[in-house]
Design an enzyme around this catalytic site. Structure first.
Site, mmCIF file in Angstrom:
data_model
loop_
_atom_site.group_PDB
_atom_site.id
_atom_site.type_symbol
_atom_site.label_atom_id
_atom_site.label_comp_id
_atom_site.label_asym_id
_atom_site.label_seq_id
_atom_site.Cartn_x
_atom_site.Cartn_y
_atom_site.Cartn_z
ATOM 1 N N SER A 1 -14.914 39.128 8.206
ATOM 2 C CA SER A 1 -16.152 39.115 8.986
ATOM 3 C C SER A 1 -16.950 40.393 8.692
ATOM 4 O O SER A 1 -17.304 40.641 7.549
ATOM 5 C CB SER A 1 -15.838 38.951 10.473
ATOM 6 O OG SER A 1 -17.006 38.632 11.201
ATOM 7 N N GLN A 2 -17.236 41.233 9.699
ATOM 8 C CA GLN A 2 -17.932 42.488 9.416
ATOM 9 C C GLN A 2 -17.155 43.320 8.402
ATOM 10 O O GLN A 2 -17.749 43.970 7.530
ATOM 11 C CB GLN A 2 -18.114 43.283 10.697
ATOM 12 C CG GLN A 2 -18.756 44.651 10.501
ATOM 13 C CD GLN A 2 -18.819 45.435 11.792
ATOM 14 O OE1 GLN A 2 -19.874 45.531 12.407
ATOM 15 N NE2 GLN A 2 -17.702 45.986 12.233
ATOM 16 N N HIS B 1 -14.669 30.369 12.489
ATOM 17 C CA HIS B 1 -14.724 31.759 12.022
ATOM 18 C C HIS B 1 -13.346 32.400 11.877
ATOM 19 O O HIS B 1 -13.235 33.470 11.280
ATOM 20 C CB HIS B 1 -15.605 32.588 12.964
ATOM 21 C CG HIS B 1 -15.995 33.910 12.392
ATOM 22 N ND1 HIS B 1 -16.569 34.046 11.142
ATOM 23 C CD2 HIS B 1 -15.871 35.181 12.883
ATOM 24 C CE1 HIS B 1 -16.791 35.320 10.886
ATOM 25 N NE2 HIS B 1 -16.368 36.035 11.931
ATOM 26 N N TYR C 1 -16.438 42.750 13.657
ATOM 27 C CA TYR C 1 -17.460 43.194 14.608
ATOM 28 C C TYR C 1 -16.881 43.395 16.004
ATOM 29 O O TYR C 1 -16.187 42.522 16.533
ATOM 30 C CB TYR C 1 -18.584 42.166 14.668
ATOM 31 C CG TYR C 1 -19.835 42.636 15.379
ATOM 32 C CD1 TYR C 1 -20.776 43.404 14.717
ATOM 33 C CD2 TYR C 1 -20.069 42.297 16.705
ATOM 34 C CE1 TYR C 1 -21.927 43.823 15.350
ATOM 35 C CE2 TYR C 1 -21.215 42.718 17.349
ATOM 36 C CZ TYR C 1 -22.140 43.481 16.667
ATOM 37 O OH TYR C 1 -23.277 43.905 17.307
ATOM 38 N N ASP D 1 -17.662 27.170 10.321
ATOM 39 C CA ASP D 1 -17.943 28.515 10.835
ATOM 40 C C ASP D 1 -19.404 28.602 11.256
ATOM 41 O O ASP D 1 -20.307 28.528 10.425
ATOM 42 C CB ASP D 1 -17.647 29.546 9.744
ATOM 43 C CG ASP D 1 -17.668 30.980 10.236
ATOM 44 O OD1 ASP D 1 -18.153 31.230 11.354
ATOM 45 O OD2 ASP D 1 -17.200 31.858 9.473
#
Length: 322
Positions: A184-185, A299, A90, A270
């Site tokens: 992640s994204q 994360h 992201y 996370d």
């Protein structure tokens, strides 16, 4: 730990449900995109590297709009090579031509997709998001969120599917050995593509975002999920249409339709992508699957060890790279 215990994660199941029309929505979206030729354009970039050749790539994504990417391949190779199509976290874009050299160094053709409308948070991007604006919280999580047809991730996920088509069009790529990967994204993108395609050899999702929205919005106060919370704090009467839109973009539902072998990772501290949301998608994943768990990480997950693990995983699923 910031979420459920390991024993609870082992039995946790998401409450997310697939909305009526989910498959028709995505079949129609991808059919519209397929009306436009993929039209991959390559331009070699002088980087000064001796072992990797790098190309500036443009292909046609959602609505035939141009999406940029980097293609990195081992120098002086003619292929066909196994390929890794990578998606970015992201706020980031495809970055600089000299970044992210692992996959080509390991002998893969590496297509790294730019992220439309992002690429100014931490990593350079150049692809605009060509969509009408509407009231939104800063970021992209609430861009067009009142209708699945206008939601930002309809465009991004379509771009991600088309990136695989772009890779398949390249002479240097072995079409039977293509994997998708991201963190992640980018991991959310990888899961979505795995659920929308049946021709992948493998998928890798590090600490994936965009999974199990009902759980994420209930347990985290961290951004980017908090963009949706901030939006609903102001748009108090729009809870129902927002949650309905999110049903069409949840990694839990995409995972249930996936068949390619997959490697996930989760980090038990996370707060950005709580491990229960990762497990929500992992437990629904329809193909062969395994998960790497990092008890003491946030994360960042396993960092370079996630990539080391993914390299071994992809070699096992895609075969030799040279």
């Amino acid at each position: 730990m910031t979420d459920l215990s390991p024993d609870q994660l082992a039995t946790y199941r998401s409450t997310q449900t697939a909305p009526d029309g989910f498959d028709d929505f995505w079949a129609g979206t991808l059919a519209e995109a397929a009306e436009h030729d993929i039209e991959v354009r390559l331009s070699e970039v002088p980087t000064g590297l001796r072992t990797i050749s790098t190309y500036d790539v443009t292909f046609r994504g959602y609505a035939g709009q141009d999406v940029r990417a980097w293609l990195r391949v081992p120098a002086h190779t003619t292929g066909p090579l196994p390929a890794v199509v990578q998606y970015v976290g992201y706020g980031g874009g495809r970055g600089h031509a000299l970044q992210n050299l692992l996959w080509a160094s390991a002998g893969f053709a590496h297509l790294q997709m730019d992220t439309r409308g992002q690429g100014a948070g931490w990593s350079l991007g150049v692809t605009p998001d060509q969509a009408p604006s509407s009231p939104q919280v800063p970021g992209v999580m609430t861009r067009g969120i009142l209708d699945p047809a206008t939601y930002y991730y309809r465009r991004m996920f379509t771009d991600a599917v088309r990136a695989v088509d772009a890779a398949r069009s390249l002479d240097v790529v072995d079409n039977s050995r293509i994997a998708v990967l991201g963190g992640s994204q980018g991991g959310g993108n990888a899961i979505a593509v795995a659920g929308l395609r049946s021709d992948l050899a493998a998928a890798v999702a590090f600490v994936p975002f965009l999974c199990d929205f009902p759980r994420a919005l209930a347990v985290t106060e961290s951004y980017p999920y908090k963009e949706i919370i901030d939006y609903l704090m102001v748009h108090r009467t729009e809870v129902e249409p927002v949650h309905r839109t999110l049903q069409f973009f949840d990694g839990v539902t995409f995972a249930s339709r996936a068949t390619a072998p997959a490697l996930f990772s989760a980090a038990l501290r996370d707060t950005v992508c709580p491990p229960s949301t990762v497990y929500g998608a992992f437990h629904e994943y329809g193909g062969e699957k395994e998960i790497e768990v990092w008890p003491y990480n946030g994360h960042e997950g396993g960092g370079i060890l996630d990539e080391e693990r993914a390299l071994a995983f992809l070699r096992g699923r895609l075969g030799p790279s040279t």
